[in-house]
Design a protein around this motif. Structure first.
Motif, mmCIF file in Angstrom:
data_model
loop_
_atom_site.group_PDB
_atom_site.id
_atom_site.type_symbol
_atom_site.label_atom_id
_atom_site.label_comp_id
_atom_site.label_asym_id
_atom_site.label_seq_id
_atom_site.Cartn_x
_atom_site.Cartn_y
_atom_site.Cartn_z
ATOM 1 N N GLY A 113 0.878 -1.421 -0.006
ATOM 2 C CA GLY A 113 -0.218 0.265 -0.608
ATOM 3 C C GLY A 113 1.077 1.188 -0.048
ATOM 4 O O GLY A 113 2.175 1.504 -0.371
ATOM 5 N N ALA A 114 0.252 2.232 0.569
ATOM 6 C CA ALA A 114 0.541 3.292 0.121
ATOM 7 C C ALA A 114 0.285 4.234 1.809
ATOM 8 O O ALA A 114 -0.113 3.690 2.473
ATOM 9 C CB ALA A 114 -0.116 4.619 -0.579
ATOM 10 N N ARG A 115 0.833 5.267 1.862
ATOM 11 C CA ARG A 115 0.448 6.200 3.123
ATOM 12 C C ARG A 115 0.192 8.105 2.737
ATOM 13 O O ARG A 115 1.013 8.271 1.409
ATOM 14 C CB ARG A 115 1.486 6.442 4.239
ATOM 15 C CG ARG A 115 3.333 6.347 4.110
ATOM 16 C CD ARG A 115 3.892 6.857 5.324
ATOM 17 N NE ARG A 115 4.406 5.659 5.199
ATOM 18 C CZ ARG A 115 5.668 4.759 5.230
ATOM 19 N NH1 ARG A 115 6.645 5.572 4.813
ATOM 20 N NH2 ARG A 115 6.487 3.633 5.489
ATOM 21 N N ASN A 133 -5.348 6.063 5.923
ATOM 22 C CA ASN A 133 -5.049 6.017 4.768
ATOM 23 C C ASN A 133 -5.024 4.710 5.392
ATOM 24 O O ASN A 133 -5.296 3.394 4.328
ATOM 25 C CB ASN A 133 -4.001 6.192 4.429
ATOM 26 C CG ASN A 133 -4.317 5.529 2.810
ATOM 27 O OD1 ASN A 133 -4.807 5.933 2.044
ATOM 28 N ND2 ASN A 133 -2.556 4.561 2.970
ATOM 29 N N SER A 134 -6.408 4.077 6.699
ATOM 30 C CA SER A 134 -6.072 2.582 6.984
ATOM 31 C C SER A 134 -7.530 2.851 7.892
ATOM 32 O O SER A 134 -7.478 3.902 8.417
ATOM 33 C CB SER A 134 -5.111 1.770 7.820
ATOM 34 O OG SER A 134 -4.554 3.527 8.667
ATOM 35 N N LEU A 135 -8.040 1.850 7.756
ATOM 36 C CA LEU A 135 -9.147 1.654 8.974
ATOM 37 C C LEU A 135 -8.410 1.934 10.547
ATOM 38 O O LEU A 135 -9.062 2.976 11.022
ATOM 39 C CB LEU A 135 -9.456 0.357 9.207
ATOM 40 C CG LEU A 135 -10.650 -0.382 9.967
ATOM 41 C CD1 LEU A 135 -12.705 1.184 9.857
ATOM 42 C CD2 LEU A 135 -10.825 -0.993 10.202
ATOM 43 N N ASP A 136 -7.387 1.800 10.683
ATOM 44 C CA ASP A 136 -7.057 2.106 12.381
ATOM 45 C C ASP A 136 -6.442 3.295 12.082
ATOM 46 O O ASP A 136 -6.869 4.241 13.089
ATOM 47 C CB ASP A 136 -5.212 1.539 12.474
ATOM 48 C CG ASP A 136 -5.927 -0.065 12.796
ATOM 49 O OD1 ASP A 136 -6.720 -0.297 13.103
ATOM 50 O OD2 ASP A 136 -4.233 -0.998 13.053
ATOM 51 N N SER A 240 -4.671 15.804 7.483
ATOM 52 C CA SER A 240 -3.345 16.371 6.701
ATOM 53 C C SER A 240 -3.762 15.220 5.118
ATOM 54 O O SER A 240 -4.258 14.286 5.554
ATOM 55 C CB SER A 240 -1.992 16.198 6.929
ATOM 56 O OG SER A 240 -1.333 16.041 5.457
ATOM 57 N N ALA A 241 -3.766 15.646 4.308
ATOM 58 C CA ALA A 241 -4.080 15.396 3.449
ATOM 59 C C ALA A 241 -4.165 15.640 1.749
ATOM 60 O O ALA A 241 -3.895 15.726 0.422
ATOM 61 C CB ALA A 241 -5.898 13.977 2.248
ATOM 62 N N VAL A 242 -2.564 15.618 1.390
ATOM 63 C CA VAL A 242 -2.203 16.216 0.837
ATOM 64 C C VAL A 242 -1.499 15.441 -0.695
ATOM 65 O O VAL A 242 -0.914 15.782 -1.302
ATOM 66 C CB VAL A 242 -0.612 17.019 1.309
ATOM 67 C CG1 VAL A 242 -1.440 18.211 2.240
ATOM 68 C CG2 VAL A 242 0.827 16.364 1.947
#
Lengths: 384, 54
Positions: A113-115, A133-136, A240-242
């Motif tokens: 995956g990615a982060r 970017n994940s459920l956690d 943050s969603a850059v």
């Protein structure tokens, strides 16, 4: 961590959409193949695309899980090694080392995956900035939502706009900050971006465009954001969603070739034999497409390859739905940078078509124009 | 009339609305949606849909 490592036929690293979709597709073809899946989290299966519209869909972090780790490992008959981080790959020995021990593999699939990457921002509150970017990640975010009235989102891209819309519909006061001239500027032509901007503004979302966050300071009551234009913004929570970066932590130990992801050919094979990659961590023939449809295409092709029928992945046109319910959007971006936009206003939307020499090569549909998605998808060329 | 949700991406198939753009008329029941139909948003198959509880 010595000579007594056990051997596995197929090891998959990662329990996200890519890892589990591959597993599911393999099981449609082969019920017997021995599979081990190693993951850092619990390994519950959840709908990743729903994280950014979970509030609107009235989902809690728990109800986003559609199959628990136990249920899925039983249903798909595989060995689950969860809460485990793979630390190194030794391709010569075909061995992986992890926080729970070592194994040798016949074939290995990277689905790491990615982060969200985090911009350097000053201030004592910078460390409190969340990204999802994940459920956690989402659980952490969700825990803090009840006490947050004002939410600042850094990054007016796909994920930023989706979260902004979801949070605004849930009654939060949302601000979105970023250097872009209009929201989703990397995907939408200006007129479409301005249309989206207006629709989201009607939901009460405040945009601070062509602007950046310089610092985030903790205050008595929430955070103070200092922006590049010297204005100040208050927020109870900063998201943050850059942008996404592939998780390539295993590149160094393995020597795998990387660019924006682990570099693979159309068989999804990396630069090293018996190691494959798919999903947000993979760059397939020069394309890094961190969306759901490419994962499906790759999982289906790779499942065949791994069960004895080498199959190259094909990417048809793969329109991406952007989950902004206040302004539905579908984009199927052209691969060509020089494609020319031709725009048409619909009753309550915009149809933007991309052409190269009078050939339709991509499209963007906004508002009520999204109904044309299927018809147009048939007209644009394959991506790969 | 029921609604069916894709467990992969959350897309909803609403029997009442159908998917006229894809040639599935309004009112088409889930069992009458062709077996080779795939989710328009994520390409999941019909197996990956669950009925939405209301």
């Amino acid at each position: 961590m010595n000579a007594e490592t056990e051997t596995r036929d197929l090891v998959i690293i990662g329990s996200g959409m890519a890892g589990y979709t591959l597993l599911r597709e393999i099981r449609k073809l082969d019920k017997e193949l021995q599979i081990t899946l190693i993951c850092a989290d619990r390994g519950d299966f959840y709908s990743k695309p729903m994280l950014s519209n979970a509030l609107d869909k009235q989902k809690t972090p728990d109800s986003l899980v559609t199959q628990s780790a136990e249920a899925i490992s039983e249903a798909l008959n595989f060995e689950l090694v969860n809460h485990t981080t793979v630390t190194a790959i030794d391709p010569a020995q075909q061995r992986i080392d992890s926080s729970s021990g070592s194994w040798t593999y016949q074939r290995l699939v990277l689905a790491t995956g990615a982060r969200q990457f985090v911009l350097p921002i000053d201030g004592d509150g910078a460390g409190d900035i969340l990204s999802v970017n994940s459920l956690d990640d989402y659980r952490q975010f969700h825990l803090r939502l009840d006490d947050a009235r004002k939410i600042a989102i850094i990054g007016p891209g796909l994920i930023g706009c989706e979260f902004a819309n979801d949070l605004a519909l849930a009654g939060k006061q949302v601000s979105v900050i970023g250097p872009d001239p209009w929201p989703l500027s990397t995907l939408l032509p200006e007129q479409a971006g301005q249309f989206l901007h207006a629709k989201l503004a009607q939901q009460g979302i405040g945009f601070h465009l062509q602007n950046t966050v310089q610092s985030v300071q903790r205050g008595d009551d929430g955070y103070q954001l200092a922006l590049a234009d010297d204005s100040q913004l208050e927020a109870d929570l900063v998201l943050s969603a850059v942008g996404l970066r592939a998780n390539l932590d295993l590149a160094e130990s393995s020597g795998l070739n990387t660019d924006r992801g682990y570099v693979t050919d159309r068989l999804l094979q990396t630069s090293i034999e018996n190691i494959y990659a798919l999903g947000d961590c993979a760059e397939v023939e020069g394309r890094h497409l961190p969306y759901i449809l490419p994962i499906m295409q790759c999982a289906r092709a790779l499942a065949r390859t791994l069960t004895g029928y080498p199959t190259e992945v094909r990417y048809p046109a793969m329109p991406v739905t952007i989950k902004t319910p206040s302004c539905p959007i579908v984009v199927a971006p052209a691969a060509q940078a020089d494609a020319e936009w031709r725009l048409e206003n619909t009753e309550d939307g915009i149809k933007a078509l991309q052409y190269v020499n009078d050939d339709l090569v991509g499209f963007v549909l906004v508002g009520d124009a999204v109904t044309e998605r299927q018809a147009l998808s048939r007209l644009v060329p394959d991506v790969l | 009339m029921n609604k069916w949700e894709c467990i992969i991406c959350g897309f909803i198939y609403d029997e009442e609305l159908g998917l006229p753009d894809e040639g599935i008329p309004a009112g088409t029941r889930w069992e009458d949606v062709p077996d080779d139909w795939i989710c328009p948003e994520c390409a999941a198959t019909k197996d990956d849909f669950e009925m939405v509880k209301i």
